[in-house]
Write a protein that holds these residues in place. Structure first.
Motif, PDB file in Angstrom:
ATOM      1  N   ARG A 182      14.878  -1.603   7.266  1.00 40.89           N
ATOM      2  CA  ARG A 182      14.231  -2.872   6.936  1.00 40.89           C
ATOM      3  C   ARG A 182      14.297  -3.078   5.435  1.00 40.89           C
ATOM      4  N   THR A 183      14.552  -4.298   5.029  1.00 36.60           N
ATOM      5  CA  THR A 183      14.624  -4.620   3.607  1.00 36.60           C
ATOM      6  C   THR A 183      13.590  -5.656   3.185  1.00 36.60           C
ATOM      7  N   ASP A 184      13.069  -6.424   4.130  1.00 37.03           N
ATOM      8  CA  ASP A 184      12.093  -7.461   3.791  1.00 37.03           C
ATOM      9  C   ASP A 184      10.755  -6.827   3.430  1.00 37.03           C
ATOM     10  N   PRO A 185      10.076  -7.346   2.415  1.00 36.55           N
ATOM     11  CA  PRO A 185       8.746  -6.815   2.069  1.00 36.55           C
ATOM     12  C   PRO A 185       7.723  -7.148   3.144  1.00 36.55           C
ATOM     13  N   ASN A 186       6.712  -6.317   3.255  1.00 31.11           N
ATOM     14  CA  ASN A 186       5.642  -6.530   4.221  1.00 31.11           C
ATOM     15  C   ASN A 186       4.588  -7.464   3.631  1.00 31.11           C
ATOM     16  N   SER A 187       4.130  -8.403   4.411  1.00 33.12           N
ATOM     17  CA  SER A 187       3.131  -9.371   3.948  1.00 33.12           C
ATOM     18  C   SER A 187       1.741  -8.750   4.013  1.00 33.12           C
ATOM     19  N   VAL A 188       1.041  -8.758   2.895  1.00 33.67           N
ATOM     20  CA  VAL A 188      -0.322  -8.232   2.815  1.00 33.67           C
ATOM     21  C   VAL A 188      -1.236  -9.364   2.365  1.00 33.67           C
ATOM     22  N   TYR A 189      -2.299  -9.588   3.122  1.00 32.67           N
ATOM     23  CA  TYR A 189      -3.205 -10.704   2.846  1.00 32.67           C
ATOM     24  C   TYR A 189      -4.549 -10.173   2.350  1.00 32.67           C
ATOM     25  N   CYS A 190      -5.012 -10.761   1.255  1.00 29.44           N
ATOM     26  CA  CYS A 190      -6.287 -10.367   0.649  1.00 29.44           C
ATOM     27  C   CYS A 190      -7.043 -11.630   0.251  1.00 29.44           C
ATOM     28  N   ASP A 191      -8.360 -11.636   0.447  1.00 28.64           N
ATOM     29  CA  ASP A 191      -9.147 -12.829   0.138  1.00 28.64           C
ATOM     30  C   ASP A 191      -9.877 -12.726  -1.201  1.00 28.64           C
ATOM     31  N   ASN A 192      -9.503 -11.724  -2.026  1.00 28.66           N
ATOM     32  CA  ASN A 192     -10.140 -11.550  -3.323  1.00 28.66           C
ATOM     33  C   ASN A 192      -9.139 -11.859  -4.425  1.00 28.66           C
ATOM     34  N   LYS A 193      -9.342 -12.941  -5.148  1.00 24.19           N
ATOM     35  CA  LYS A 193      -8.396 -13.372  -6.182  1.00 24.19           C
ATOM     36  C   LYS A 193      -8.313 -12.372  -7.331  1.00 24.19           C
ATOM     37  N   SER A 194      -9.430 -11.738  -7.664  1.00 20.86           N
ATOM     38  CA  SER A 194      -9.434 -10.774  -8.763  1.00 20.86           C
ATOM     39  C   SER A 194      -8.566  -9.571  -8.431  1.00 20.86           C
ATOM     40  N   ALA A 195      -8.638  -9.082  -7.180  1.00 18.03           N
ATOM     41  CA  ALA A 195      -7.824  -7.938  -6.777  1.00 18.03           C
ATOM     42  C   ALA A 195      -6.340  -8.299  -6.789  1.00 18.03           C
ATOM     43  N   ILE A 196      -6.015  -9.512  -6.352  1.00 17.71           N
ATOM     44  CA  ILE A 196      -4.623  -9.960  -6.365  1.00 17.71           C
ATOM     45  C   ILE A 196      -4.103 -10.043  -7.804  1.00 17.71           C
ATOM     46  N   TYR A 197      -4.934 -10.537  -8.700  1.00 18.61           N
ATOM     47  CA  TYR A 197      -4.530 -10.654 -10.109  1.00 18.61           C
ATOM     48  C   TYR A 197      -4.299  -9.268 -10.709  1.00 18.61           C
ATOM     49  N   LEU A 198      -5.202  -8.323 -10.428  1.00 18.79           N
ATOM     50  CA  LEU A 198      -5.042  -6.974 -10.960  1.00 18.79           C
ATOM     51  C   LEU A 198      -3.781  -6.300 -10.432  1.00 18.79           C
ATOM     52  N   ALA A 199      -3.436  -6.609  -9.177  1.00 20.31           N
ATOM     53  CA  ALA A 199      -2.251  -5.983  -8.585  1.00 20.31           C
ATOM     54  C   ALA A 199      -0.965  -6.493  -9.220  1.00 20.31           C
ATOM     55  N   HIS A 200      -0.970  -7.741  -9.679  1.00 19.42           N
ATOM     56  CA  HIS A 200       0.234  -8.322 -10.269  1.00 19.42           C
ATOM     57  C   HIS A 200       0.283  -8.174 -11.792  1.00 19.42           C
ATOM     58  N   ASN A 201      -0.853  -8.005 -12.422  1.00 23.93           N
ATOM     59  CA  ASN A 201      -0.907  -7.986 -13.879  1.00 23.93           C
ATOM     60  C   ASN A 201      -0.694  -6.572 -14.401  1.00 23.93           C
ATOM     61  N   PRO A 202       0.361  -6.322 -15.178  1.00 23.68           N
ATOM     62  CA  PRO A 202       0.618  -4.971 -15.681  1.00 23.68           C
ATOM     63  C   PRO A 202      -0.295  -4.544 -16.814  1.00 23.68           C
ATOM     64  N   VAL A 203      -1.105  -5.456 -17.355  1.00 27.17           N
ATOM     65  CA  VAL A 203      -1.990  -5.143 -18.469  1.00 27.17           C
ATOM     66  C   VAL A 203      -3.396  -4.888 -17.938  1.00 27.17           C
TER      67      VAL A 203
END
Length: 267
Positions: A182-203
């Motif tokens: 499999r090469t497609d990424p797995n979809s992960v759903y989260c309802d917390n915007k702060s957690a999503i931001y921390l996961a994407h922000n390298p700083v």
């Protein structure tokens, strides 16, 4: 897949086969605590019953949350904890044959939901981690567990994401062992915007340094294209059923979305 015979045997052995069914396995108003109640004269009966309920969660993710809560009091069970087990048995009476439905048309695509209930434990103030993973429309993995340490703010959501990503990584390794690519990424759903931001922000700033290092695996797996993190509304967060007691008005909706069904008429 259901455990109807086992569920009916559990009710019969407990003497609750003729009880009146209820619509929810746990009363949202009730708050179980380690010192709120009176000790049981025979704690072994409580432990034996909770142990049997744990085995039933193999095909009944709808009781996973309440059984996890009851398991916290195995060392010193009280009468209030035993009353909570009575409600679970009344709930099972209404749908003893309810179980998982595995579709023959499932496709090799994982989608997952992650959630946490912040500081929900009144005794330790630890948060609870809950997630569920679908392969196509079929529920294949789920978890309800108290977090090891006390979390502040969105750290609880981030730790829940870390546990989910580790489970997805294990499933990916399993597919490799089965020679399924499999090469497609797995979809992960989260309802917390702060957690999503921390996961994407390298700083990471000073306020985020209390997050454990192993939780940063989320950001690493996003960069490696293992997962694709997406927002979801709280009303559509399927992991809610694994982190908190649901009211009767919504629990049937969540049961349907989790893919549970009952092929038999209630007893």
């Amino acid at each position: 897949m259901n455990q109807r015979k086992y569920a009916l045997s559990l009710l019969e052995d407990a003497g609750t086969l003729a009880t009146k069914p209820v619509s929810t396995p746990f009363d949202p108003i009730v708050k179980l605590q380690i010192h709120k109640g009176h000790p049981l004269q025979d704690p072994s009966s409580y432990r034996r019953l909770v142990g049997r309920l744990l085995y039933l969660t193999i095909s009944r993710p709808d009781i996973c949350y309440v059984v996890q809560q009851l398991s916290l009091f195995m060392a010193h069970p009280l009468d209030s904890h035993y009353k909570a087990t009575l409600r679970v048995r009344h709930y099972l009476k209404g749908s003893p044959a309810q179980g998982l439905f595995f579709s023959t048309t499932s496709f090799m695509k994982f989608s997952a939901f992650s959630d946490s209930d912040w500081a929900c434990c009144l005794d330790s103030r630890k948060s609870i981690t809950g997630f569920c993973i679908f392969m196509g429309p079929t529920l294949i993995s789920w978890k309800t567990k108290n977090q090891n340490t006390v979390s502040r703010s969105s750290t609880a959501e981030y730790r829940a994401l870390g546990s989910l990503v580790c489970e997805l990584q294990w499933l990916q390794f399993l597919l490799v062992d089965l020679h399924i690519s499999r090469t497609d990424p797995n979809s992960v759903y989260c309802d917390n915007k702060s957690a999503i931001y921390l996961a994407h922000n390298p700083v990471f700033h000073e306020r985020n340094k209390h997050i454990e290092i192993d939780c940063h695996i989320v950001r690493e797996k996003i960069q490696s294209k293992l997962v694709h993190l997406l927002p979801v509304s709280s009303s559509s967060q399927l992991a809610d059923a694994f982190t908190k007691p649901l009211p009767s008005s919504t629990i049937q909706t969540f049961i349907h979305k989790l893919g549970l069904c009952d092929l038999h008429h209630p007893t």
